[in-house]
Motif scaffolding. Structure first.
Motif, short mmCIF file in Angstrom:
data_model
loop_
_atom_site.label_atom_id
_atom_site.label_comp_id
_atom_site.label_asym_id
_atom_site.label_seq_id
_atom_site.Cartn_x
_atom_site.Cartn_y
_atom_site.Cartn_z
N LEU A 1 0.87 -1.38 0.06
CA LEU A 1 0.05 0.10 0.04
C LEU A 1 0.86 1.35 0.29
O LEU A 1 1.93 1.18 0.43
CB LEU A 1 -0.90 0.15 1.01
CG LEU A 1 -2.03 -1.10 1.52
CD1 LEU A 1 -2.72 -0.86 2.71
CD2 LEU A 1 -3.02 -0.85 0.06
N ASN B 1 -0.78 6.87 2.18
CA ASN B 1 -2.18 7.14 2.57
C ASN B 1 -3.07 6.10 2.94
O ASN B 1 -3.43 5.79 3.90
CB ASN B 1 -2.92 8.03 1.51
CG ASN B 1 -2.34 9.45 1.60
OD1 ASN B 1 -1.86 9.91 2.39
ND2 ASN B 1 -2.66 10.21 0.10
N GLY B 2 -3.00 5.20 1.88
CA GLY B 2 -3.73 3.71 2.04
C GLY B 2 -3.17 3.09 3.37
O GLY B 2 -3.79 2.36 4.00
N LEU C 1 -4.36 4.73 6.62
CA LEU C 1 -6.08 4.19 6.78
C LEU C 1 -5.95 2.84 7.41
O LEU C 1 -6.88 2.37 8.27
CB LEU C 1 -6.64 4.57 5.46
CG LEU C 1 -6.89 5.95 4.77
CD1 LEU C 1 -7.77 5.67 3.47
CD2 LEU C 1 -7.44 6.74 5.91
N TYR C 2 -5.13 1.88 6.51
CA TYR C 2 -5.16 0.52 6.92
C TYR C 2 -4.65 0.48 8.57
O TYR C 2 -5.15 -0.21 9.24
CB TYR C 2 -4.21 -0.57 6.28
CG TYR C 2 -4.18 -1.74 6.42
CD1 TYR C 2 -4.96 -2.74 5.96
CD2 TYR C 2 -3.40 -2.29 7.38
CE1 TYR C 2 -5.08 -4.12 6.10
CE2 TYR C 2 -3.18 -3.50 7.78
CZ TYR C 2 -3.99 -4.55 7.03
OH TYR C 2 -4.10 -5.74 7.42
N GLN D 1 -3.86 12.71 7.44
CA GLN D 1 -4.65 12.49 6.41
C GLN D 1 -6.19 12.94 6.62
O GLN D 1 -6.90 12.25 7.37
CB GLN D 1 -4.53 10.75 6.24
CG GLN D 1 -3.37 10.14 5.25
CD GLN D 1 -2.03 10.95 5.71
OE1 GLN D 1 -2.08 10.72 7.12
NE2 GLN D 1 -1.17 10.94 4.97
N HIS E 1 -14.09 8.62 6.31
CA HIS E 1 -13.47 7.15 6.86
C HIS E 1 -14.01 7.17 8.19
O HIS E 1 -14.16 7.96 8.92
CB HIS E 1 -11.95 7.03 6.84
CG HIS E 1 -11.59 5.74 6.99
ND1 HIS E 1 -11.02 5.24 8.13
CD2 HIS E 1 -11.09 4.86 6.06
CE1 HIS E 1 -10.65 4.07 7.95
NE2 HIS E 1 -10.77 3.66 6.50
#
Length: 348
Positions: free
Chosen positions: A68, A71-72, A75-76, A107, A114
């Protein structure tokens, strides 16, 4: 009942600097405070972490194992924290009744749409935490109308998403006087006054904004922000004690904080000021304080600080002298006559 601040803001807004400064300021006023780092990418903090999400999961591991991007990966990481919320709960229990600062990632997706961050703090509220969201924005956004409107929309969306008592803050306000002159007074931006006055300036920023289509869009965005009527800003210079004191009192009011016994145990100037309702900024005109007469008020506060240091030093010397006199008096007293009482230890 523990209290805390959820420190939000885009990257570069000054969240970690704020947490470090607020942690030091709370220590100066006698309030027990701990900082929790929830940013898996932040491996170098200026403050001592009471809890660090990197002990649970790191961004580097996620990017390597799951392929990833940054940013991803963040989030994860927050989803991972949500699924392992017991780790956070157990860590917070060890902090007792400490006031907690939660340093969150930069983020914006985390507090606009989210759900993991919101769910985490909903869970903490059920544990009894009284939280206030403190959303930081760099005051540089005031220099460009489009950036300012974007920050208004971001702040509004965060207020609706997080559903907590919410304070929006323009950080680094001590630098605003060094930027290009603003088309309006500073209080126009902090109070989010009639945004229709901003539209001509917004159109002048870029030729593309001068079309009728963009004109209608700009007006619709301005009307949307004004119809909600939720967004306003406090200003902050982290290194300015009066600015920090004013902001903390605003946050305390929003969160319903009641001063604990620890803050009443000493009588330093900042502790007394924090307990005093008249301790809000003496200069209510933020434009005068930070733009028109910044140098004057900086010098005035510097002299006040020197005077306070002189008073504290004189009090410390007087206390030391009084303590020394007490020792001399004890030495000069006549010996106490023998009472005839003897204490004997029994042999086992």
């Amino acid at each position: 009942m523990p209290f805390g601040q959820l420190v939000l803001g885009s990257a570069g807004a000054g969240k970690s600097t704020y947490c470090d400064g607020m942690h030091q300021f709370m220590g100066a006023i006698g309030r027990q405070c701990s900082v929790v780092n929830l940013d898996p990418a932040n491996d170098r903090t200026n403050y001592d972490c009471a809890l660090d999400i990197r002990n649970l999961v790191t961004l580097e591991e996620i990017m390597s194992d799951d392929r990833l991007g940054p940013n991803g990966g963040i989030l994860y990481a927050l989803e991972e924290l949500e699924h392992n919320i017991e780790w956070l709960e157990n860590g917070l229990k060890e902090l007792g009744e400490d006031y907690v600062l939660f340093d969150c990632p930069g983020q914006v997706e985390l507090y606009t749409h989210h759900t993991s961050l919101r769910n985490i703090f909903y869970r903490l509220q059920k544990l009894g935490y009284r939280l206030v969201a403190v959303h930081l924005s760099d005051c540089f956004c005031l220099t460009q109308p489009s950036l300012y409107v974007s920050n208004l929309l971001l702040a509004l969306r965060a207020m609706l998403q997080m559903d907590l008592p919410h304070i929006n803050v323009l950080t680094k306000i001590d630098k605003i006087s060094s930027y290009d002159p603003l088309p309006f007074r500073l209080d126009f931006y902090t109070e989010v006054q009639d945004l229709s006055y901003l539209i001509p300036v917004l159109e002048a920023e870029s030729p593309a904004m001068r079309s009728e289509k963009f004109g209608r869009l700009n007006q619709a965005v301005a009307d949307l922000i004004e119809q909600f009527g939720l967004v306003s800003f406090e200003v902050l210079a982290v290194e300015n004690k009066k600015s920090m004191m004013h902001l903390l009192r605003v946050i305390d009011r929003a969160g319903g904080y009641v001063f604990g016994a620890a803050e009443g145990s000493n009588d330093t100037i900042w502790q007394v000021a924090m307990r005093n309702e008249s301790s809000l900024l003496d200069v209510q005109d933020v434009h005068e304080r930070w733009i028109e007469s910044k140098d004057f008020y900086d010098e005035l506060e510097r002299k006040e600080e020197e005077e306070q240091d002189r008073i504290r030093q004189a009090q410390a010397e007087a206390a030391a002298e009084a303590s020394g006199d007490g020792v001399l008096d004890a030495l000069s007293r006549p010996p106490v006559p023998d009472s005839g009482i003897r204490v004997a230890r029994k042999k086992k």
